[in-house]
Design a protein around this motif. Structure first.
Motif, PDB file in Angstrom:
ATOM      1  N   LEU B 158      42.373  37.979  52.731  1.00  0.00           N
ATOM      2  CA  LEU B 158      43.139  37.139  51.976  1.00  0.00           C
ATOM      3  C   LEU B 158      42.406  35.706  51.711  1.00  0.00           C
ATOM      4  CD1 LEU B 158      46.665  38.408  52.221  1.00  0.00           C
ATOM      5  CD2 LEU B 158      44.869  39.235  50.825  1.00  0.00           C
ATOM      6  N   SER B 159      41.176  35.582  51.891  1.00  0.00           N
ATOM      7  CA  SER B 159      40.353  34.282  51.729  1.00  0.00           C
ATOM      8  C   SER B 159      40.284  34.097  50.324  1.00  0.00           C
ATOM      9  CB  SER B 159      39.282  34.061  52.529  1.00  0.00           C
ATOM     10  OG  SER B 159      38.303  34.950  52.129  1.00  0.00           O
ATOM     11  N   MET B 160      39.845  32.959  49.785  1.00  0.00           N
ATOM     12  CA  MET B 160      39.386  32.618  48.551  1.00  0.00           C
ATOM     13  C   MET B 160      38.248  33.640  48.130  1.00  0.00           C
ATOM     14  SD  MET B 160      38.842  29.079  46.754  1.00  0.00           S
ATOM     15  CE  MET B 160      37.584  28.926  45.640  1.00  0.00           C
ATOM     16  N   ALA B 161      37.243  33.742  48.917  1.00  0.00           N
ATOM     17  CA  ALA B 161      36.213  34.772  48.670  1.00  0.00           C
ATOM     18  C   ALA B 161      36.576  36.096  48.381  1.00  0.00           C
ATOM     19  CB  ALA B 161      35.144  34.528  49.782  1.00  0.00           C
ATOM     20  N   PHE B 162      37.623  36.556  49.175  1.00  0.00           N
ATOM     21  CA  PHE B 162      38.042  37.834  48.978  1.00  0.00           C
ATOM     22  C   PHE B 162      38.728  37.885  47.612  1.00  0.00           C
ATOM     23  CE2 PHE B 162      42.093  40.439  49.120  1.00  0.00           C
ATOM     24  CZ  PHE B 162      41.494  41.593  49.644  1.00  0.00           C
ATOM     25  N   CYS B 163      39.731  36.965  47.351  1.00  0.00           N
ATOM     26  CA  CYS B 163      40.307  37.246  45.879  1.00  0.00           C
ATOM     27  C   CYS B 163      39.297  37.222  44.690  1.00  0.00           C
ATOM     28  CB  CYS B 163      41.402  35.763  45.826  1.00  0.00           C
ATOM     29  SG  CYS B 163      42.547  35.502  46.957  1.00  0.00           S
ATOM     30  N   LEU B 164      38.297  36.165  44.786  1.00  0.00           N
ATOM     31  CA  LEU B 164      37.316  36.227  43.606  1.00  0.00           C
ATOM     32  C   LEU B 164      36.740  37.471  43.441  1.00  0.00           C
ATOM     33  CD1 LEU B 164      36.493  32.430  43.980  1.00  0.00           C
ATOM     34  CD2 LEU B 164      37.376  33.438  42.189  1.00  0.00           C
ATOM     35  N   GLU B 165      36.376  38.015  44.678  1.00  0.00           N
ATOM     36  CA  GLU B 165      35.406  39.206  44.738  1.00  0.00           C
ATOM     37  C   GLU B 165      36.309  40.258  43.658  1.00  0.00           C
ATOM     38  OE1 GLU B 165      34.908  41.257  48.429  1.00  0.00           O
ATOM     39  OE2 GLU B 165      34.472  42.929  47.268  1.00  0.00           O
ATOM     40  N   CYS B 166      37.397  40.550  43.602  1.00  0.00           N
ATOM     41  CA  CYS B 166      37.866  41.157  42.519  1.00  0.00           C
ATOM     42  C   CYS B 166      38.309  40.643  41.435  1.00  0.00           C
ATOM     43  CB  CYS B 166      39.345  41.663  43.281  1.00  0.00           C
ATOM     44  SG  CYS B 166      40.489  42.696  42.102  1.00  0.00           S
ATOM     45  N   HIS B 167      38.604  39.347  41.505  1.00  0.00           N
ATOM     46  CA  HIS B 167      38.745  38.699  40.146  1.00  0.00           C
ATOM     47  C   HIS B 167      37.593  38.906  39.346  1.00  0.00           C
ATOM     48  CE1 HIS B 167      42.701  36.237  40.470  1.00  0.00           C
ATOM     49  NE2 HIS B 167      42.958  37.340  41.093  1.00  0.00           N
ATOM     50  N   ARG B 168      36.368  38.814  39.779  1.00  0.00           N
ATOM     51  CA  ARG B 168      35.120  38.952  39.103  1.00  0.00           C
ATOM     52  C   ARG B 168      34.896  40.263  38.585  1.00  0.00           C
ATOM     53  NH1 ARG B 168      32.557  34.719  42.955  1.00  0.00           N
ATOM     54  NH2 ARG B 168      32.892  32.828  42.041  1.00  0.00           N
ATOM     55  N   ASN B 169      35.241  41.333  39.045  1.00  0.00           N
ATOM     56  CA  ASN B 169      35.067  42.314  38.703  1.00  0.00           C
ATOM     57  C   ASN B 169      36.170  43.374  38.950  1.00  0.00           C
ATOM     58  OD1 ASN B 169      32.147  41.892  39.235  1.00  0.00           O
ATOM     59  ND2 ASN B 169      32.414  41.960  41.049  1.00  0.00           N
ATOM     60  N   PRO B 170      37.137  43.358  38.189  1.00  0.00           N
ATOM     61  CA  PRO B 170      38.535  43.986  38.538  1.00  0.00           C
ATOM     62  C   PRO B 170      38.255  45.617  38.146  1.00  0.00           C
ATOM     63  CG  PRO B 170      38.553  42.724  36.362  1.00  0.00           C
ATOM     64  CD  PRO B 170      37.340  42.280  37.066  1.00  0.00           C
ATOM     65  N   GLU B 171      37.196  45.927  37.248  1.00  0.00           N
ATOM     66  CA  GLU B 171      37.145  47.341  37.097  1.00  0.00           C
ATOM     67  C   GLU B 171      36.758  48.219  38.099  1.00  0.00           C
ATOM     68  OE1 GLU B 171      35.793  44.832  35.511  1.00  0.00           O
ATOM     69  OE2 GLU B 171      33.508  45.065  36.355  1.00  0.00           O
ATOM     70  N   GLN B 172      36.051  47.632  39.369  1.00  0.00           N
ATOM     71  CA  GLN B 172      35.930  48.284  40.429  1.00  0.00           C
ATOM     72  C   GLN B 172      37.076  48.483  41.535  1.00  0.00           C
ATOM     73  OE1 GLN B 172      33.017  45.908  42.713  1.00  0.00           O
ATOM     74  NE2 GLN B 172      31.659  46.053  41.083  1.00  0.00           N
ATOM     75  N   PHE B 173      38.191  47.940  41.001  1.00  0.00           N
ATOM     76  CA  PHE B 173      39.299  48.073  42.090  1.00  0.00           C
ATOM     77  C   PHE B 173      40.689  48.647  41.049  1.00  0.00           C
ATOM     78  CE2 PHE B 173      36.923  44.676  43.586  1.00  0.00           C
ATOM     79  CZ  PHE B 173      36.865  45.023  44.944  1.00  0.00           C
ATOM     80  N   ILE B 174      40.537  48.482  40.087  1.00  0.00           N
ATOM     81  CA  ILE B 174      41.992  48.936  39.173  1.00  0.00           C
ATOM     82  C   ILE B 174      42.123  50.481  39.255  1.00  0.00           C
ATOM     83  CG2 ILE B 174      40.868  49.087  36.748  1.00  0.00           C
ATOM     84  CD1 ILE B 174      42.772  46.657  36.151  1.00  0.00           C
ATOM     85  N   ARG B 175      43.235  50.959  38.996  1.00  0.00           N
ATOM     86  CA  ARG B 175      43.524  52.144  38.898  1.00  0.00           C
ATOM     87  C   ARG B 175      44.791  52.363  37.761  1.00  0.00           C
ATOM     88  NH1 ARG B 175      45.802  53.612  44.610  1.00  0.00           N
ATOM     89  NH2 ARG B 175      43.980  52.322  45.371  1.00  0.00           N
ATOM     90  N   PRO B 176      45.152  53.532  37.254  1.00  0.00           N
ATOM     91  CA  PRO B 176      46.069  53.699  36.458  1.00  0.00           C
ATOM     92  C   PRO B 176      47.650  53.186  37.148  1.00  0.00           C
ATOM     93  CG  PRO B 176      45.120  55.919  36.736  1.00  0.00           C
ATOM     94  CD  PRO B 176      44.567  54.833  37.543  1.00  0.00           C
ATOM     95  N   VAL B 177      48.360  52.477  36.379  1.00  0.00           N
ATOM     96  CA  VAL B 177      49.631  51.746  36.927  1.00  0.00           C
ATOM     97  C   VAL B 177      50.489  52.773  37.414  1.00  0.00           C
ATOM     98  CG1 VAL B 177      51.488  50.567  36.143  1.00  0.00           C
ATOM     99  CG2 VAL B 177      49.466  50.200  34.890  1.00  0.00           C
ATOM    100  N   GLU B 178      50.391  54.055  37.096  1.00  0.00           N
ATOM    101  CA  GLU B 178      51.462  54.931  37.831  1.00  0.00           C
ATOM    102  C   GLU B 178      51.084  55.236  39.337  1.00  0.00           C
ATOM    103  OE1 GLU B 178      50.650  55.363  35.018  1.00  0.00           O
ATOM    104  OE2 GLU B 178      49.203  57.174  34.802  1.00  0.00           O
ATOM    105  N   ASP B 179      49.829  54.870  39.777  1.00  0.00           N
ATOM    106  CA  ASP B 179      49.372  55.227  40.908  1.00  0.00           C
ATOM    107  C   ASP B 179      49.279  54.155  41.990  1.00  0.00           C
ATOM    108  OD1 ASP B 179      48.751  57.888  40.299  1.00  0.00           O
ATOM    109  OD2 ASP B 179      46.965  57.510  39.330  1.00  0.00           O
ATOM    110  N   VAL B 180      49.709  52.908  41.428  1.00  0.00           N
ATOM    111  CA  VAL B 180      49.537  51.687  42.324  1.00  0.00           C
ATOM    112  C   VAL B 180      50.241  52.114  43.696  1.00  0.00           C
ATOM    113  CG1 VAL B 180      50.656  49.446  42.729  1.00  0.00           C
ATOM    114  CG2 VAL B 180      49.295  50.232  40.554  1.00  0.00           C
TER     115      VAL B 180
END
Lengths: 218, 216
Positions: B158-180
């Motif tokens: 949960l460091s800043m680098a960790f947040c940004l890793e996803c904020h820069r490439n959300p498509e690598q982490f995102i999933r359909p809303v009903e599967d969250v």
């Protein structure tokens, strides 16, 4: 001489790592902040502690004999500029009873497909653990001794909508209240979905549209 | 008069220099190793007042995260459940278990159970749960496989680098809303190739990368 110093040096490093462990290892100890910066500021956090009050809870309950403006599930509404008390004054929506004080037999919300779907989502989260996904009272929890009702029974089909609403909002006998987790609209949506489950359970072959029969393999 | 110091004394300044630099090196290395934000909290697994087991309640009983953390999809704060929530079941189930004594104590007195907070971002960071979970970001990315944990620990940095890793490439982490809330969900090949990118595009998922997004 140099060699001894180096050996001692390496030993100290090994000792430190074995006392403190590798980073990221599981530890019971509260993490230490050598440079606290402004990480922990003197402000109150949600669900935080506040020594001012007797039970130390910073979150307070509504004052007795006051009327809340909206509820905590709809904070945006509570603080909106053009707030109207329409929903709040809608007795049937809030309590499940009509103007005469009888259990409501109609729905104070629009009955649409979207609302039923929302009801399904909420039912699956908040009711299915006990009453089962199909509403038949079969679940892990009932097998452990909590006798959640079979909602498909005739006496629940005959109950007015308002009475089921009331059970959700305030609980009944062994069942706890879900008013703190579901807003009034969501409670009605759940009632609607319970009705859909009951209807589905009463279904016969005649209810299946012709086009669907082949798809279902019957 | 020329022999006050023996000959070896010539080497002393060298040794002192060497000693100091070794010490400084060790301290810097230790701070880097133990104290950078990526590791200050990771691994923290405090003893809770009640031995509450997520793997039992989620994995075996089949509870959804939202049954207890009921505000996670509605507000910035994901609440820890009140005693009432436990009592819905434990009024009857295992009611005499000594492990549940603090819950009964709290139920009778009205004083809350004092759960130890595990995940804490610094107070100068703005974080919001609902924007993440309602946009297809699952708990598992930030909290690890809680549904399999007997005792919750701080799994990700949960460091800043960790947040940004996803904020820069959300498509690598995102999933359909009903599967969250299904932490065991695995993306299909199709989702990885086209679905995720389409989702990000169609729903205009735009995580902030500028400082004011998170430090407001």
């Amino acid at each position: 001489m140099i060699r001894t110093i180096l050996i001692v040096y390496v030993l100290i490093i090994i000792a430190t790592v074995s006392i403190l462990g590798f980073r990221g290892d599981k530890t019971r100890k509260e993490p230490l902040y050598l440079f606290p910066d402004m990480d922990r500021q003197s402000k109150f956090h949600p669900q935080g502690e506040n020594p001012f009050y007797d039970n130390k809870m910073d979150d307070r309950l509504p004052v007795i004999n006051t009327i809340p403006r909206g509820n905590e599930l709809e904070l945006a509404v509570v603080f909106s500029e053009d707030y109207s008390a329409e929903d709040l004054l809608n007795v049937e929506l809030q309590t499940g009873r009509d103007a005469a004080g009888e259990w409501a037999t109609d729905f104070p919300i629009d009955v649409t497909r979207d609302v039923i779907e929302m009801g399904k989502v909420k039912y699956d989260i908040f009711c299915a653990v006990c009453h089962g996904l199909a509403g038949n009272g079969q679940s892990v929890v009932t097998s452990k001794g909590l006798p959640a009702a079979n909602l498909l029974l005739q006496n629940f089909i005959d109950q007015p909508h308002g009475e089921i609403y009331n059970t959700i909002a305030y609980g009944k006998n062994l069942m706890g209240a879900y008013g703190d987790k579901l807003s009034p609209e969501e409670r009605w949506a759940v009632v609607l979905y319970v009705r859909a489950l009951q209807r589905a359970n009463q279904g016969t072959m005649e209810d299946v549209p012709d086009g669907m029969k082949r798809e279902l393999g019957i | 008069m020329s022999n006050i110091f023996p000959k070896v004394a010539n080497k002393v300044p060298g040794w002192i220099m060497l000693g100091i630099s070794l010490k400084v090196l060790a301290i810097v290395a230790a701070i880097y190793y133990y104290m950078t934000p990526s590791y200050t909290r990771a691994g923290y697994q405090p003893v809770q007042p009640v031995p509450f087991d997520h793997s039992l309640h989620v994995g075996q009983v089949g509870l959804d995260c939202r049954y207890c953390h009921s505000f996670v999809d509605r507000s910035e704060h994901s609440n820890v459940p009140s005693t009432n929530t436990c009592m819905n079941c434990h009024e009857v189930i295992q009611k005499d278990s000594p492990k549940l004594a603090p819950v009964w104590e709290s139920h009778r007195s009205g004083e809350p159970i004092e759960w130890v907070k595990i995940h804490k971002t610094p107070d100068y960071v703005y974080f919001n749960h609902s924007v993440h979970v309602n946009r297809g970001i699952s708990c598992v990315h930030c909290h690890g496989n809680v549904d399999e944990m007997e005792v919750v620990w701080h799994d990700k940095s949960l460091s800043m680098a960790f947040c940004l890793e996803c904020h820069r490439n959300p498509e690598q982490f995102i999933r359909p809303v009903e599967d969250v809330y299904d932490l065991k969900w695995e993306p299909t090949q199709e989702w990885l190739e086209t679905g995720a990118a389409e989702f990000v595009h169609n729903y205009k998922v735009l995580p902030p990368e500028s400082c004011s997004g998170c430090h407001r």
